[in-house]
Design an enzyme around this catalytic site. Structure first.
Site, PDB file in Angstrom:
ATOM      1  N   GLU A   1      -2.543 -12.785 -55.795  1.00 45.94           N
ATOM      2  CA  GLU A   1      -3.962 -12.617 -56.112  1.00 45.94           C
ATOM      3  C   GLU A   1      -4.213 -11.500 -57.120  1.00 45.94           C
ATOM      4  OE1 GLU A   1      -2.766 -13.080 -53.095  1.00 45.94           O
ATOM      5  OE2 GLU A   1      -3.978 -14.542 -52.011  1.00 45.94           O
TER       6      GLU A   1
ATOM      7  N   GLU B   1      -0.917 -17.497 -46.715  1.00 48.21           N
ATOM      8  CA  GLU B   1      -1.773 -17.079 -45.592  1.00 48.21           C
ATOM      9  C   GLU B   1      -1.932 -18.198 -44.564  1.00 48.21           C
ATOM     10  OE1 GLU B   1      -4.754 -15.926 -48.503  1.00 48.21           O
ATOM     11  OE2 GLU B   1      -4.819 -13.945 -47.568  1.00 48.21           O
TER      12      GLU B   1
END
Ligand code: CAA
Length: 251
Positions: A165, A145
Protein backbone atom coordinates in the site's frame (compact mmCIF):
# COMPACT_ATOMS: atom_id res chain seq x y z
CA UNK A 1 -20.19 -31.45 13.47
CA UNK A 2 -17.75 -29.26 15.35
CA UNK A 3 -18.33 -25.55 15.61
CA UNK A 4 -14.97 -23.92 16.33
CA UNK A 5 -14.40 -20.43 17.71
CA UNK A 6 -12.13 -18.22 15.66
CA UNK A 7 -9.36 -17.97 18.22
CA UNK A 8 -7.06 -20.46 16.53
CA UNK A 9 -3.55 -19.15 15.91
CA UNK A 10 -2.58 -18.17 12.40
CA UNK A 11 -0.41 -20.73 10.69
CA UNK A 12 1.54 -20.29 7.52
CA UNK A 13 2.44 -23.62 5.98
CA UNK A 14 4.19 -23.93 2.64
CA UNK A 15 2.81 -26.75 0.55
CA UNK A 16 3.66 -28.02 -2.88
CA UNK A 17 0.23 -28.36 -4.26
CA UNK A 18 -1.30 -25.37 -5.94
CA UNK A 19 -4.90 -24.53 -5.03
CA UNK A 20 -7.05 -26.50 -7.44
CA UNK A 21 -8.98 -24.74 -10.18
CA UNK A 22 -12.70 -25.29 -9.96
CA UNK A 23 -15.28 -25.88 -12.56
CA UNK A 24 -17.94 -23.21 -12.42
CA UNK A 25 -20.72 -23.75 -9.92
CA UNK A 26 -21.96 -20.26 -9.56
CA UNK A 27 -25.40 -20.55 -8.07
CA UNK A 28 -25.68 -19.04 -4.61
CA UNK A 29 -27.96 -20.61 -2.02
CA UNK A 30 -30.75 -18.09 -2.62
CA UNK A 31 -30.76 -19.21 -6.25
CA UNK A 32 -29.12 -16.02 -7.53
CA UNK A 33 -25.90 -15.91 -9.51
CA UNK A 34 -22.49 -15.04 -8.13
CA UNK A 35 -20.59 -12.77 -10.46
CA UNK A 36 -17.14 -12.72 -8.89
CA UNK A 37 -16.76 -16.01 -7.03
CA UNK A 38 -17.33 -19.72 -7.56
CA UNK A 39 -19.02 -21.49 -4.66
CA UNK A 40 -19.61 -25.17 -4.06
CA UNK A 41 -19.59 -27.89 -1.41
CA UNK A 42 -16.65 -30.26 -1.81
CA UNK A 43 -15.19 -33.41 -0.31
CA UNK A 44 -16.55 -36.95 -0.16
CA UNK A 45 -19.20 -35.89 2.31
CA UNK A 46 -19.71 -32.49 0.71
CA UNK A 47 -18.90 -30.94 4.06
CA UNK A 48 -16.28 -28.42 2.93
CA UNK A 49 -17.57 -25.04 1.83
CA UNK A 50 -15.41 -23.93 -1.09
CA UNK A 51 -15.12 -20.32 -2.24
CA UNK A 52 -12.91 -19.46 -5.21
CA UNK A 53 -12.23 -15.81 -6.01
CA UNK A 54 -12.84 -15.51 -9.72
CA UNK A 55 -11.86 -12.19 -11.32
CA UNK A 56 -8.88 -13.47 -13.31
CA UNK A 57 -8.48 -10.39 -15.51
CA UNK A 58 -8.06 -8.19 -12.43
CA UNK A 59 -5.91 -10.76 -10.56
CA UNK A 60 -8.85 -11.25 -8.18
CA UNK A 61 -8.77 -7.63 -7.02
CA UNK A 62 -11.25 -7.44 -4.16
CA UNK A 63 -13.92 -5.10 -5.47
CA UNK A 64 -16.90 -4.29 -3.32
CA UNK A 65 -19.16 -6.72 -5.18
CA UNK A 66 -16.70 -9.57 -4.74
CA UNK A 67 -16.37 -9.04 -1.00
CA UNK A 68 -20.15 -8.79 -0.62
CA UNK A 69 -20.47 -12.12 -2.42
CA UNK A 70 -17.83 -13.67 -0.15
CA UNK A 71 -19.81 -12.42 2.85
CA UNK A 72 -22.98 -13.94 1.44
CA UNK A 73 -21.32 -17.31 0.78
CA UNK A 74 -19.82 -17.32 4.30
CA UNK A 75 -23.26 -16.58 5.79
CA UNK A 76 -24.80 -19.50 3.95
CA UNK A 77 -21.97 -21.93 4.86
CA UNK A 78 -22.14 -20.84 8.47
CA UNK A 79 -25.87 -21.56 8.56
CA UNK A 80 -25.46 -24.92 6.78
CA UNK A 81 -25.20 -27.75 9.34
CA UNK A 82 -23.68 -29.96 6.66
CA UNK A 83 -20.58 -27.75 6.35
CA UNK A 84 -17.74 -28.22 8.86
CA UNK A 85 -15.01 -26.00 7.41
CA UNK A 86 -14.59 -23.40 4.70
CA UNK A 87 -11.80 -22.89 2.16
CA UNK A 88 -11.14 -19.60 0.38
CA UNK A 89 -8.82 -19.76 -2.61
CA UNK A 90 -7.90 -17.92 -5.78
CA UNK A 91 -5.95 -19.04 -8.83
CA UNK A 92 -2.39 -20.19 -9.36
CA UNK A 93 -1.45 -16.66 -10.48
CA UNK A 94 -3.25 -14.73 -7.79
CA UNK A 95 -5.00 -15.38 -4.53
CA UNK A 96 -5.91 -11.68 -4.65
CA UNK A 97 -3.90 -8.62 -5.71
CA UNK A 98 -5.54 -6.40 -3.10
CA UNK A 99 -8.50 -4.13 -2.76
CA UNK A 100 -9.69 -2.80 -6.12
CA UNK A 101 -7.51 0.24 -6.81
CA UNK A 102 -9.72 1.38 -9.70
CA UNK A 103 -12.71 1.46 -7.36
CA UNK A 104 -10.75 3.34 -4.71
CA UNK A 105 -9.01 5.81 -7.00
CA UNK A 106 -11.57 8.61 -6.70
CA UNK A 107 -12.91 7.94 -3.22
CA UNK A 108 -12.77 10.80 -0.74
CA UNK A 109 -11.88 10.85 2.93
CA UNK A 110 -15.49 11.73 3.77
CA UNK A 111 -16.82 8.71 1.87
CA UNK A 112 -14.32 6.35 3.48
CA UNK A 113 -14.74 7.63 7.01
CA UNK A 114 -18.52 8.13 6.84
CA UNK A 115 -19.17 4.76 5.24
CA UNK A 116 -16.55 2.96 7.39
CA UNK A 117 -15.01 1.69 4.16
CA UNK A 118 -13.91 -1.99 4.26
CA UNK A 119 -15.50 -2.64 7.68
CA UNK A 120 -17.69 -5.40 6.25
CA UNK A 121 -14.61 -7.39 5.18
CA UNK A 122 -14.22 -8.36 8.82
CA UNK A 123 -16.99 -10.92 8.33
CA UNK A 124 -14.27 -13.34 7.22
CA UNK A 125 -12.75 -13.27 10.72
CA UNK A 126 -16.04 -13.74 12.60
CA UNK A 127 -17.33 -16.90 10.90
CA UNK A 128 -17.99 -19.57 13.54
CA UNK A 129 -16.38 -22.36 11.51
CA UNK A 130 -12.71 -22.78 10.67
CA UNK A 131 -11.72 -20.95 7.52
CA UNK A 132 -8.64 -21.97 5.53
CA UNK A 133 -6.94 -19.77 2.96
CA UNK A 134 -5.34 -21.79 0.14
CA UNK A 135 -2.92 -19.28 -1.35
CA UNK A 136 -0.84 -19.28 -4.48
CA UNK A 137 0.51 -16.39 -6.52
CA UNK A 138 -0.08 -12.82 -5.39
CA UNK A 139 -1.57 -12.23 -1.96
CA UNK A 140 -1.04 -8.50 -1.82
CA UNK A 141 -2.56 -5.71 0.23
CA UNK A 142 -6.16 -6.68 0.95
CA UNK A 143 -5.37 -10.13 -0.50
CA UNK A 144 -2.71 -10.73 2.17
CA UNK A 145 -5.12 -9.30 4.75
CA UNK A 146 -7.94 -11.57 3.58
CA UNK A 147 -5.64 -14.60 3.94
CA UNK A 148 -4.62 -13.50 7.42
CA UNK A 149 -8.25 -13.19 8.50
CA UNK A 150 -8.54 -16.94 7.94
CA UNK A 151 -7.60 -19.40 10.69
CA UNK A 152 -5.02 -21.30 8.67
CA UNK A 153 -3.06 -20.35 5.58
CA UNK A 154 -1.80 -23.09 3.27
CA UNK A 155 0.66 -21.43 0.93
CA UNK A 156 1.86 -22.85 -2.38
CA UNK A 157 5.43 -22.42 -3.60
CA UNK A 158 4.45 -19.54 -5.86
CA UNK A 159 2.73 -17.61 -3.09
CA UNK A 160 3.91 -14.04 -2.61
CA UNK A 161 2.68 -12.11 0.42
CA UNK A 162 3.01 -8.35 0.60
CA UNK A 163 1.51 -5.12 1.87
CA UNK A 164 2.45 -2.76 -0.97
CA UNK A 165 0.00 0.00 0.00
CA UNK A 166 2.86 2.40 0.70
CA UNK A 167 3.60 2.39 -3.04
CA UNK A 168 0.06 3.75 -3.56
CA UNK A 169 0.42 6.44 -0.91
CA UNK A 170 -1.80 4.64 1.61
CA UNK A 171 -1.53 2.01 4.35
CA UNK A 172 -3.09 -1.43 4.91
CA UNK A 173 -6.74 -0.97 5.85
CA UNK A 174 -8.10 -4.44 6.57
CA UNK A 175 -6.03 -5.59 9.53
CA UNK A 176 -2.62 -5.87 7.83
CA UNK A 177 -0.69 -3.72 10.29
CA UNK A 178 -2.10 -5.76 13.17
CA UNK A 179 -2.22 -9.34 11.91
CA UNK A 180 1.08 -9.22 10.02
CA UNK A 181 3.01 -8.63 13.26
CA UNK A 182 1.45 -11.81 14.65
CA UNK A 183 2.07 -13.79 11.50
CA UNK A 184 5.69 -12.86 10.75
CA UNK A 185 6.90 -10.82 13.76
CA UNK A 186 7.20 -7.08 14.20
CA UNK A 187 10.51 -6.54 12.44
CA UNK A 188 9.59 -8.27 9.18
CA UNK A 189 6.08 -6.78 9.33
CA UNK A 190 7.55 -3.26 9.65
CA UNK A 191 9.92 -3.94 6.75
CA UNK A 192 7.08 -5.20 4.55
CA UNK A 193 4.69 -2.34 5.37
CA UNK A 194 7.38 0.36 5.06
CA UNK A 195 8.95 -0.91 1.83
CA UNK A 196 6.10 -2.74 0.10
CA UNK A 197 8.47 -5.69 -0.47
CA UNK A 198 6.94 -9.15 -0.94
CA UNK A 199 7.93 -12.36 0.84
CA UNK A 200 7.49 -16.02 -0.10
CA UNK A 201 5.81 -18.81 1.86
CA UNK A 202 8.99 -20.06 3.60
CA UNK A 203 9.86 -16.63 4.97
CA UNK A 204 6.28 -15.96 6.02
CA UNK A 205 6.20 -19.07 8.14
CA UNK A 206 9.03 -18.21 10.55
CA UNK A 207 7.84 -16.20 13.63
CA UNK A 208 4.72 -15.27 15.63
CA UNK A 209 3.70 -12.37 17.88
CA UNK A 210 0.74 -11.67 20.15
CA UNK A 211 -1.00 -8.27 20.58
CA UNK A 212 -4.55 -7.14 21.24
CA UNK A 213 -6.34 -6.85 17.93
CA UNK A 214 -9.60 -4.93 18.12
CA UNK A 215 -8.18 -1.55 19.16
CA UNK A 216 -5.32 -1.80 16.71
CA UNK A 217 -7.73 -2.62 13.90
CA UNK A 218 -9.94 0.34 14.75
CA UNK A 219 -7.01 2.72 14.75
CA UNK A 220 -5.63 1.25 11.54
CA UNK A 221 -8.99 1.66 9.79
CA UNK A 222 -9.15 5.37 10.70
CA UNK A 223 -5.56 5.99 9.60
CA UNK A 224 -6.30 4.16 6.34
CA UNK A 225 -9.35 6.40 5.82
CA UNK A 226 -7.19 9.43 6.59
CA UNK A 227 -4.86 8.63 3.67
CA UNK A 228 -7.84 9.35 1.41
CA UNK A 229 -7.51 13.01 2.47
CA UNK A 230 -3.98 13.21 1.00
CA UNK A 231 -2.88 14.13 -2.50
CA UNK A 232 -0.24 11.38 -2.45
CA UNK A 233 -2.86 8.63 -2.00
CA UNK A 234 -4.79 9.98 -5.01
CA UNK A 235 -1.56 10.28 -7.01
CA UNK A 236 -0.43 6.74 -6.04
CA UNK A 237 -3.66 5.10 -7.15
CA UNK A 238 -4.00 7.25 -10.26
CA UNK A 239 -0.42 6.38 -11.27
CA UNK A 240 -1.22 2.66 -10.89
CA UNK A 241 -4.33 2.98 -13.07
CA UNK A 242 -2.41 5.06 -15.65
CA UNK A 243 0.49 2.55 -15.57
CA UNK A 244 3.16 5.13 -14.67
CA UNK A 245 5.48 5.77 -11.73
CA UNK A 246 3.87 7.77 -8.93
CA UNK A 247 5.22 11.25 -8.23
CA UNK A 248 4.72 11.75 -4.50
CA UNK A 249 4.88 15.29 -3.05
CA UNK A 250 4.58 14.37 0.64
CA UNK A 251 1.19 15.98 1.05
N1 CAA B 1 -6.94 -3.34 -8.21
C1 CAA B 1 -7.46 -3.22 -9.44
N2 CAA B 1 -6.91 -3.79 -10.54
C2 CAA B 1 -5.80 -4.52 -10.35
C3 CAA B 1 -5.22 -4.70 -9.08
C4 CAA B 1 -5.85 -4.09 -7.98
N3 CAA B 1 -5.38 -4.23 -6.73
N4 CAA B 1 -4.11 -5.46 -9.23
C5 CAA B 1 -4.03 -5.77 -10.53
N5 CAA B 1 -5.03 -5.21 -11.21
C6 CAA B 1 -5.32 -5.28 -12.63
C7 CAA B 1 -4.38 -4.41 -13.43
O1 CAA B 1 -4.82 -3.07 -13.44
C8 CAA B 1 -4.43 -5.08 -14.77
O2 CAA B 1 -5.66 -4.68 -15.39
P1 CAA B 1 -5.64 -4.17 -16.96
O3 CAA B 1 -5.25 -5.39 -17.72
O4 CAA B 1 -7.06 -3.75 -17.17
O5 CAA B 1 -4.64 -3.07 -17.04
C9 CAA B 1 -4.58 -6.56 -14.43
O6 CAA B 1 -5.05 -6.60 -13.08
C10 CAA B 1 -3.26 -7.31 -14.48
O7 CAA B 1 -2.33 -6.61 -13.67
P2 CAA B 1 -0.86 -6.18 -14.20
O8 CAA B 1 -0.91 -5.90 -15.66
O9 CAA B 1 -0.37 -5.09 -13.30
O10 CAA B 1 -0.08 -7.56 -13.95
P3 CAA B 1 1.46 -7.74 -13.59
O11 CAA B 1 1.72 -9.21 -13.65
O12 CAA B 1 2.31 -6.84 -14.40
O13 CAA B 1 1.61 -7.26 -12.06
C11 CAA B 1 0.96 -7.12 -9.77
C12 CAA B 1 0.95 -7.96 -11.06
C13 CAA B 1 2.41 -7.00 -9.24
C14 CAA B 1 0.13 -7.86 -8.74
C15 CAA B 1 0.41 -5.71 -10.06
O14 CAA B 1 -0.84 -5.83 -10.72
C16 CAA B 1 0.17 -4.88 -8.83
O15 CAA B 1 1.12 -4.32 -8.29
N6 CAA B 1 -1.09 -4.77 -8.39
C17 CAA B 1 -1.47 -3.92 -7.28
C18 CAA B 1 -1.08 -4.58 -5.96
C19 CAA B 1 -1.43 -3.64 -4.83
O16 CAA B 1 -0.95 -2.53 -4.74
N7 CAA B 1 -2.32 -4.10 -3.91
C20 CAA B 1 -2.77 -3.31 -2.79
C21 CAA B 1 -4.06 -2.59 -3.13
S1 CAA B 1 -4.55 -1.41 -1.87
C22 CAA B 1 -5.25 -2.37 -0.66
O17 CAA B 1 -5.39 -3.57 -0.79
C23 CAA B 1 -5.70 -1.62 0.57
C24 CAA B 1 -6.10 -2.47 1.69
O18 CAA B 1 -5.40 -2.61 2.66
C25 CAA B 1 -7.39 -3.12 1.70
Amino acid sequence: MAFLCRSAALLLRPCKTAPVALSAARLCSSGGQYEYIVVEKRGEKKNVGFIQLNRPKALNALCDGLMREVGHALDSFEADNGVGAIVITGSERAFAAGADIKEMQNRTFQECYGGNFLAHWNRVSTVKKPVIAAVNGFALGGGCELAMMCDIIYAGEKAQFGQPEILLGTIPGAGGTQRLTRAVGKSLAMEMVLTGDKIGAQEAKQSAFELTLAEGNRLEKRLFHATFATNDRKEGMTAFVEKRKASFQDN
